[in-house]
Structure formats: C-alpha cells, structure tokens
Design a protein around this motif. Structure first.
Motif, PDB file in Angstrom:
ATOM      1  N   LYS A 273      22.963  54.230 102.505  1.00  0.00           N
ATOM      2  CA  LYS A 273      23.848  55.402 102.564  1.00  0.00           C
ATOM      3  C   LYS A 273      25.027  55.095 103.472  1.00  0.00           C
ATOM      4  O   LYS A 273      26.169  55.400 103.159  1.00  0.00           O
ATOM      5  N   ASN A 274      24.688  54.423 104.554  1.00  0.00           N
ATOM      6  CA  ASN A 274      25.724  54.024 105.491  1.00  0.00           C
ATOM      7  C   ASN A 274      26.713  53.056 104.819  1.00  0.00           C
ATOM      8  O   ASN A 274      27.919  53.138 104.999  1.00  0.00           O
ATOM      9  N   PHE A 275      26.184  52.150 103.980  1.00  0.00           N
ATOM     10  CA  PHE A 275      27.031  51.197 103.243  1.00  0.00           C
ATOM     11  C   PHE A 275      27.992  51.968 102.350  1.00  0.00           C
ATOM     12  O   PHE A 275      29.191  51.704 102.317  1.00  0.00           O
ATOM     13  N   ASN A 276      27.449  52.951 101.621  1.00  0.00           N
ATOM     14  CA  ASN A 276      28.269  53.759 100.708  1.00  0.00           C
ATOM     15  C   ASN A 276      29.363  54.491 101.464  1.00  0.00           C
ATOM     16  O   ASN A 276      30.510  54.525 101.026  1.00  0.00           O
ATOM     17  N   ASP A 277      28.999  55.070 102.603  1.00  0.00           N
ATOM     18  CA  ASP A 277      29.985  55.827 103.378  1.00  0.00           C
ATOM     19  C   ASP A 277      31.097  54.919 103.876  1.00  0.00           C
ATOM     20  O   ASP A 277      32.253  55.281 103.900  1.00  0.00           O
ATOM     21  N   ARG A 278      30.692  53.710 104.263  1.00  0.00           N
ATOM     22  CA  ARG A 278      31.666  52.801 104.865  1.00  0.00           C
ATOM     23  C   ARG A 278      32.524  52.089 103.808  1.00  0.00           C
ATOM     24  O   ARG A 278      33.726  51.984 103.951  1.00  0.00           O
ATOM     25  N   HIS A 279      31.876  51.632 102.750  1.00  0.00           N
ATOM     26  CA  HIS A 279      32.609  50.802 101.789  1.00  0.00           C
ATOM     27  C   HIS A 279      32.975  51.539 100.503  1.00  0.00           C
ATOM     28  O   HIS A 279      33.635  50.991  99.637  1.00  0.00           O
ATOM     29  N   GLY A 280      32.505  52.757 100.349  1.00  0.00           N
ATOM     30  CA  GLY A 280      32.834  53.525  99.135  1.00  0.00           C
ATOM     31  C   GLY A 280      31.778  53.316  98.048  1.00  0.00           C
ATOM     32  O   GLY A 280      31.048  52.332  98.052  1.00  0.00           O
ATOM     33  N   GLN A 502      14.256  67.154 106.926  1.00  0.00           N
ATOM     34  CA  GLN A 502      14.648  68.557 107.028  1.00  0.00           C
ATOM     35  C   GLN A 502      16.165  68.696 107.094  1.00  0.00           C
ATOM     36  O   GLN A 502      16.747  69.558 106.456  1.00  0.00           O
ATOM     37  N   LEU A 503      16.801  67.791 107.877  1.00  0.00           N
ATOM     38  CA  LEU A 503      18.252  67.881 108.038  1.00  0.00           C
ATOM     39  C   LEU A 503      18.976  67.584 106.732  1.00  0.00           C
ATOM     40  O   LEU A 503      20.094  68.041 106.513  1.00  0.00           O
ATOM     41  N   GLU A 535      15.263  56.504 111.739  1.00  0.00           N
ATOM     42  CA  GLU A 535      16.512  55.906 111.268  1.00  0.00           C
ATOM     43  C   GLU A 535      17.249  56.894 110.387  1.00  0.00           C
ATOM     44  O   GLU A 535      17.259  56.778 109.172  1.00  0.00           O
ATOM     45  N   ILE A 536      17.822  57.899 111.025  1.00  0.00           N
ATOM     46  CA  ILE A 536      18.582  58.860 110.216  1.00  0.00           C
ATOM     47  C   ILE A 536      19.957  58.256 109.966  1.00  0.00           C
ATOM     48  O   ILE A 536      20.612  57.804 110.894  1.00  0.00           O
ATOM     49  N   ASP A 537      20.379  58.255 108.705  1.00  0.00           N
ATOM     50  CA  ASP A 537      21.743  57.837 108.430  1.00  0.00           C
ATOM     51  C   ASP A 537      22.624  59.047 108.680  1.00  0.00           C
ATOM     52  O   ASP A 537      22.511  60.057 108.008  1.00  0.00           O
ATOM     53  N   MET A 538      23.462  58.925 109.701  1.00  0.00           N
ATOM     54  CA  MET A 538      24.296  60.071 110.066  1.00  0.00           C
ATOM     55  C   MET A 538      25.444  60.205 109.080  1.00  0.00           C
ATOM     56  O   MET A 538      26.601  59.947 109.401  1.00  0.00           O
ATOM     57  N   ASP A 539      25.128  60.574 107.875  1.00  0.00           N
ATOM     58  CA  ASP A 539      26.194  60.748 106.902  1.00  0.00           C
ATOM     59  C   ASP A 539      26.665  62.198 106.921  1.00  0.00           C
ATOM     60  O   ASP A 539      26.205  63.003 107.726  1.00  0.00           O
ATOM     61  N   LEU A 540      27.562  62.506 105.990  1.00  0.00           N
ATOM     62  CA  LEU A 540      28.179  63.833 105.997  1.00  0.00           C
ATOM     63  C   LEU A 540      27.172  64.962 105.849  1.00  0.00           C
ATOM     64  O   LEU A 540      27.308  66.004 106.484  1.00  0.00           O
ATOM     65  N   VAL A 542      24.066  65.184 106.886  1.00  0.00           N
ATOM     66  CA  VAL A 542      23.392  65.460 108.150  1.00  0.00           C
ATOM     67  C   VAL A 542      24.379  66.061 109.160  1.00  0.00           C
ATOM     68  O   VAL A 542      24.076  67.054 109.827  1.00  0.00           O
ATOM     69  N   LEU A 543      25.565  65.456 109.237  1.00  0.00           N
ATOM     70  CA  LEU A 543      26.553  65.946 110.210  1.00  0.00           C
ATOM     71  C   LEU A 543      26.952  67.391 109.916  1.00  0.00           C
ATOM     72  O   LEU A 543      27.086  68.209 110.834  1.00  0.00           O
ATOM     73  N   ASN A 544      27.111  67.716 108.624  1.00  0.00           N
ATOM     74  CA  ASN A 544      27.462  69.095 108.260  1.00  0.00           C
ATOM     75  C   ASN A 544      26.346  70.057 108.627  1.00  0.00           C
ATOM     76  O   ASN A 544      26.595  71.167 109.097  1.00  0.00           O
ATOM     77  N   CYS A 545      25.109  69.619 108.408  1.00  0.00           N
ATOM     78  CA  CYS A 545      23.963  70.469 108.721  1.00  0.00           C
ATOM     79  C   CYS A 545      23.940  70.754 110.229  1.00  0.00           C
ATOM     80  O   CYS A 545      23.770  71.904 110.654  1.00  0.00           O
ATOM     81  N   ILE A 546      24.168  69.686 111.019  1.00  0.00           N
ATOM     82  CA  ILE A 546      24.167  69.860 112.479  1.00  0.00           C
ATOM     83  C   ILE A 546      25.297  70.803 112.902  1.00  0.00           C
ATOM     84  O   ILE A 546      25.112  71.695 113.739  1.00  0.00           O
ATOM     85  N   ALA A 547      26.460  70.627 112.270  1.00  0.00           N
ATOM     86  CA  ALA A 547      27.602  71.491 112.612  1.00  0.00           C
ATOM     87  C   ALA A 547      27.265  72.948 112.286  1.00  0.00           C
ATOM     88  O   ALA A 547      27.577  73.859 113.081  1.00  0.00           O
TER      89      ALA A 547
END
Ligand code: C2E
Ligand code: CA
Ligand code: CA
Length: 660
Positions: A273-280, A502-503, A535-540, A542-547
C-alpha cells in the motif's frame, strides 16, 4: 485472420463457374482430397484394367483376324500401367502423378486397341467397333476424377485419334463419317461438360465444408480464449483465485491417492500500500506484474504454478518431496523477487527495493490435515513472516504451540463471544506522575472459553484481527467503556486499544461518534491506543479516520513506542496526545546503556510535543526513575494491576480516604 479466409471463400462461392478461381483455395481443394484421390486412382486403375482385359473376348469375336495383336497390346498396356501405378503408389508419388499414370494408361490402352483393330479386314465391322472409343472418353472424364486439364487433354487425344482413323480409313460415305464424327464429338463435349460440372460441385462442397470448419475452429478458439480468461488474472496473467482452487483440488487429490506431496507457498508483497501511495497505482500494477512473472518462472522450474490470491498476495503450488525442499523453494522465491531490484523508496524497515514475505505449508502424513488447512497453515506461516520483520520465509511448524488447534477453537469462540457474554473488560490504572492520582485507565479485553478457562489476549487478539472479528469486538469494547466507566463518571479518561483493521474499516469513526452521542460522553474522555508494533500502513484511509476521530475530540495515543520501525515517521504525521513508551525500555534501565537509551527516547518524544507515559512500572525504583525523568504518566503492576472496574474504583476511593 479467420474472417479474412471466410470472406475469400464466400467471394469464391459467389463467382460464376467460368470465372478463374482463387489459386490458394484451389490448391487447398486438391490438397484436401490428396489421400482420397491417390486411393481412388489406384483402385480405378485396377478396375479399368480388369474390364480392359475382359474386352479381349470381344476382340476375338468382332475382329478375329487382328485379335492376337489387340490382345497382346491389351496385356502389354495392362502390365505396364499396373506396374507403373504400383511403383508410383509405393514410392508415395502424389495424386497428380498417379492421375497422369491413369491418363496415359487410358491413351495407351486406347491406342493399343484401336491401332491393331484398324487393320482388320472386316472394315465395316471395325468401323462400328471404333464406337467403343467413346468408352475411353467416358473413362477419362467420368470414371476417374482427374483435374479438368488432364481429363480434357486425354479426351481430346482420343477424339483426335478417332477422327484421324475416320479420315485415314476412307471407307464408308460422308454421311457415315458425319454420324460417327458427330457422335464422337458429342461424347467428348458432354462427358467433358459433366466432368467439369462435377469438379465444380466437388469444389463448392469443399468450400462450404472449409467455411464450416473455419467457423467451428473460430468458435472453439473463442471458447478456449473465454475459458482461459475465466481462469486467468486479468492484470498479471497468472491463475486467478478460482483457478488456484481447482488446481489445489488436483494437487490435493494426487496427494490423497498417490501420496504425491506438495507445498502451498503464500507470497505477500511487503508494504505494498505504501508502494502504491509513493509510486502511484500504475507503477503498483507494473510491480505486481513483474513479481508475478518472476514467481511464474520459479514455479515453472519447480513444475508448479502460480496464482494471484488477493490484491498483493500470490500463491505457488508445487510438488516437493520434503519440507526442507518446500522451504528452499520459498527462499528462492523471496530471493528472486528481491533480486528484481524494483525500487521501493522510503521504506520504514531500511530496505529500498520491493521484497516479499513468504509463508510455506507442505503436505504431512497427519490425519488432521485437510485441503483448506494447507492454505490456512501457509497463511499462518505468512503472518509469522510478516510479524518477524517481513522479507523472510516462514515454514509452518505443526509443533509450534501457536499453531495448534487452539487457534481454530479461539476463532469459533470469537464468533459467539459478544452474544454469549464470553468477552469482558478489565481496567488498568494510569497515574499522573506529579499528582500521584488515577488520571485514566487502560481498557484490556479478556476472553474466556465456554468452560470458563481464560484465553490470553496474545492468543485471541491476533486471531480476531485475522478473521476481522476485532471490528465487532472493538466497537463492543468502546461502547462498554463509554457506558460503564465514562458515562457513570467512575473514571476521568479511558483508553481503548484499536487494531489496524478497525482503523481501515469504513465507518469506524462514525460508529465511535454514535457511541459517544448515545452515551453522552465527551470525546476528549476517550483515548484510542494505536500500537506502533503493528505494521499499519499510514495511508490516506487510516489518516482520514484518525483525523475524523480527532474532530470528535477523541484522544489518540501511540502505544508500545519504540517497538516498531514506524514510530518516528508517525510522530511527524500524526499529532498524538500521548506516547506510551514500551515497557521493554524501562526494564532495561539497570544497564547504563539502557538507561541512556530511555532518556534519549524521552527527550526525542518530548521535543515532538505529546504527553509521555511509561508502561511496565513494576518497582518503586522504576516509579522513582519516571518521576526523576519528568514523565507525565505511569502504568504498571506497581501502580495497579488490570482489574474489574469496581475494584479500581474501590482502591481509588481507599487511597483517597487514607490520604485525606
Ligand atoms: P498493551 O496494549 O501493551 O497492554 C498492556 C499489556 O501489558 C497488558 O497485557 C497488561 O496486562 C500488561 N501489563 C500492564 N502492566 C504491566 C507490568 O507492569 N508488567 C508487565 N510485564 N506487563 C504489564 P494484556 O492484557 O495481556 O494485553 C496484551 C495486549 O493485548 C495489549 O498490549 C494489547 O496490545 C492487546 N489488547 C488487549 N486488549 C485489547 C483490545 O481491547 N483491543 C485490541 N485491539 N488489543 C487489545
Ligand atoms: Ca495498550
Ligand atoms: Ca503497551
């Protein structure tokens, strides 16, 4: 391509019969009939020779004076033609050559009969006898199935010879010559016409059947392509999940019936997921294709196959003799992907290329194993590989107590846990360092089995995460805490542990919001602990959920800080309200190096701003250290063990009354 050929055939069928035909199609026509023509030519030659010899009797009767010559000629031609035919046939000569042998046999046979017969003294009888020349024409045009040109040439030479004999004999009147001549010509014309018509009909029949064959081939090819499509993963071109299931059944039944052992190897691309976020996503797809190709080549060498099992998860099924061989194959898989050298920048584990985690299971002579289990075991091994830092291979170990049947029992238990009241909560006090008072509690989940024995969280939490039950359990926990501990005002703040699952679950923040509303609890009194070790991938997502949670006022705490790779980058990304430093650091302070390390960690976190809590306070010395290091809160057995809410409140009140 097929359509082009069908179009050409249809154009050919529409052509008038006199128009020149398509060379290629004509050739295919003759080629298609080659074997048949060879056989017919040989059989026809033999039959014609028999009849030809039988006519010797007529020679004796009609032209007795030259019969000796005609019969000798008949035998000579018969023997020559038969010998030629057999020789050519046995040396595999083509149908055209065999037809030529037959055609020359007809001409020779005709000459061998007509020339000596012309010398008969019975001229008028001989003239009538020449009528049989028509039989040779019929033979050339209709008895055999020569190509039109061959039939025509043969017939024409017979016609010309017959015409010549009429002219040369000079016998009979003009009328007689006219009658015989026109008869021969009519024979030539009509038999040639019928022969051409027949050939044309045969050609059309061939074209129609050729067209039908092409249609059938096309339908079959279409069917096969569709079948392949339904069994192939559209992106990576390896087997899809459905196909893998079929193949797995095949491998399994070979193991059951012939004891041919095999390995199931699950391969998961690390931090994809991190790869996708970083490289498209395009690069992500390309990465999956490259990984799939390399897995396919490894699987092929091992006589196995590869399938895509989920988003970034692949499975290899391959015959192996031993568990060591299965492990070594899995290691080859891991190494091969690593050696592809696909760039994966900014990974939090220090690697800079795409790697995979691999879980292996192999068939064992173990009565408890079954088809589903072998994949399940590989899945567990994969989970272990991921927990062990990824980019590694783990072989399922049946002797490992974590891998025993207990997990299955736990999974079954979790399904009925909430509804049957098997799950409960205990609370561990969190004290303020300065105040020395209960400032919060951490909520910890407990599970007991139907017979009352308790199942430790280290066992049921991972199972609940794997099977997704943590979503229901987690919501239940938040709801219970808010209702029992917070809404009642028994504790000021309560923290609840949340899992990555859950996140990522859509609607989690909304569920928390509705619990807060229903129980009338302020968001700021609820804290959610996110474990760094996970190892949570802090992608959008998860970040949106936290926000969203933060917007509700809910506090976000970082748990077990220092146990994973992610902590530092998370500190930059998320504004944590509290950071809980893992107990392992506190337990290392007796060593000067360990003490220094903890102090460094504290300084680092303090510079980032959140409150600092240290976990695992077990002794008075450790508490003193926490006080001297200027930490905000403490938690541990020395401060208070996890216990029922009533007990905590009772102890708290006791402390208050003893101090007042
Ligand atoms: P955690 O969040 O780090 O929880 C603290 C664990 O440390 C608890 O273990 C607690 O009993 C133990 N502990 C507390 N003080 C001390 C101490 O002074 N010394 C030592 N050695 N241990 C101490 P527990 O209850 O077995 O929980 C284990 C893990 O299970 C938790 O670790 C948490 O990650 C997970 N967990 C527990 N409840 C939940 C839950 O409701 N949801 C989720 N997602 N995870 C949970
Ligand atoms: Ca915790
Ligand atoms: Ca912790």
């Amino acid at each position: 391509m097929t359509q082009k050929r069908v179009d050409a055939i249809e154009a050919e069928l529409r052509k008038p019969y006199w128009a020149p035909s398509d060379r290629g199609l004509r050739q295919s026509f003759w080629k298609a009939r080659e074997a048949d023509r060879r056989k017919t030519a040989r059989a026809g030659c033999a039959a014609a020779i028999v009849v030809y010899i039988m006519f010797s009797a007529l020679d004796v009767f009609v032209v007795p004076d030259v019969a000796a010559y005609t019969i000798a000629a008949r035998f000579a031609v018969a023997i020559l033609s038969l010998a030629m035919m057999e020789w050519q046939f046995r040396t595999n000569a083509g149908a055209d050559v065999l037809d030529l042998v037959c055609a020359s046999g007809i001409v020779l046979g005709f000459l061998g009969w007509i020339v000596p017969a012309s010398f008969t003294i019975e001229q008028s009888v001989g003239e009538y006898y020449r009528i049989y020349g028509a039989v040779f024409m019929i033979g050339a045009n209709l008895f055999f199935a020569f190509r039109a040109a061959v039939a025509l040439t043969t017939c024409l030479s017979i016609l010309l010879t017959l015409s010549a004999t009429i002219l040369l004999s000079g016998q009979g009147g003009t009328v007689q010559s006219l009658i015989f001549g026109s008869f021969y010509f009519s024979c030539f014309f009509f038999t040639s016409y019928v022969a051409m018509k027949l050939e044309n009909e045969r050609y059309r029949a061939f074209l129609n059947s050729y067209k039908a064959n092409l249609h059938q081939e096309e339908t079959q090819a279409h069917g096969q392509a569709l079948l392949k499509l339904s069994y192939t993963d559209a992106l990576t071109n390896v087997h899809n999940r459905r196909s893998v299931d079929v193949k797995l059944h095949e491998f399994w039944s070979r193991w059951q019936t012939e004891r041919r052992s095999f390995a199931a190897i699950l391969v998961d691309v690390d931090f994809f997921k991190n790869f996708n976020d970083r490289h498209g996503h395009q690069q992500g797809d390309r990465c999956l294709v490259e990984v799939a190709n390399s897995l396919a080549s490894v699987a092929k060498c091992a006589d196995g196959l590869v399938g895509r099992y989920g988003g970034e998860e692949f499975i290899i099924l391959a015959p192996v003799q031993t568990s060591a061989a299965a492990e070594s194959l899995a290691e080859t898989v891991r190494r091969t992907v690593e050696q592809l050298g696909i760039e994966h920048g900014l990974r939090r584990d220090g690697h800079s290329v795409v790697t995979v985690s691999v879980g292996v299971s192999y068939t064992r002579s173990d009565s408890t194993t079954n088809l589903e289990r072998i994949v399940h075991e590989a899945d567990r091994a994969l989970y272990a590989a991921k927990s062990d830092g990824r980019n590694c291979v783990k072989l399922f170990d049946p002797k490992d107590p974590n891998n025993d049947d207990m997990n299955e029992t736990v999974a079954a238990l979790l399904k009925i846990a909430v509804e049957r009241g098997l799950v409960s909560l205990v609370y561990q006090p969190i004290h303020g360092v300065e105040s020395g008072r209960l400032e919060a509690v951490e909520t910890l989940m407990r599970l007991r089995s139907v017979d009352g024995t308790s199942v430790p969280p280290s066992m049921f939490i991972p199972v609940a995460e794997r099977m997704g039950a943590i979503v229901t359990l987690g919501t239940w926990a938040i709801c219970t805490v808010c209702r029992d501990a917070l809404a009642t005002g028994l504790v000021p703040v309560a923290s609840v542990n949340v899992s990555a699952v859950q996140l990522r679950n859509p609607g989690f923040a909304a569920a928390v919001a509705s619990i807060l509303m229903e129980t009338g609890v302020m968001g700021s009194r609820l804290a959610l602990e996110i474990t760094e070790g996970l190892e949570i991938d802090m992608d959008l997502v998860v970040l949106n959920c936290i926000a969203d949670l933060k917007r509700l006022g809910v506090r976000i705490w970082l748990d077990d800080f220092g146990t994973g790779f992610a902590g530092l980058s998370w500190l930059r990304m998320i504004e944590f309200d509290t950071v809980k430093i893992d107990k392992s650091f506190l337990h290392g302070i007796n060593e000067p190096k360990g003490r220094l390390m903890l102090l460094d960690i504290i300084t680092l976190v303090r510079n980032c701003g959140p409150r600092i809590l240290v976990e695992g306070i077990e002794t008075a010395d450790q508490l003193k250290f926490a006080q001297s290091a200027g930490l905000h809160q403490v938690q541990g057995y020395y401060v208070g063990r996890p216990s029922a809410l009533s007990e905590i409140v009772f102890l708290q009140n006791g402390k208050k009354s003893s101090t007042s």
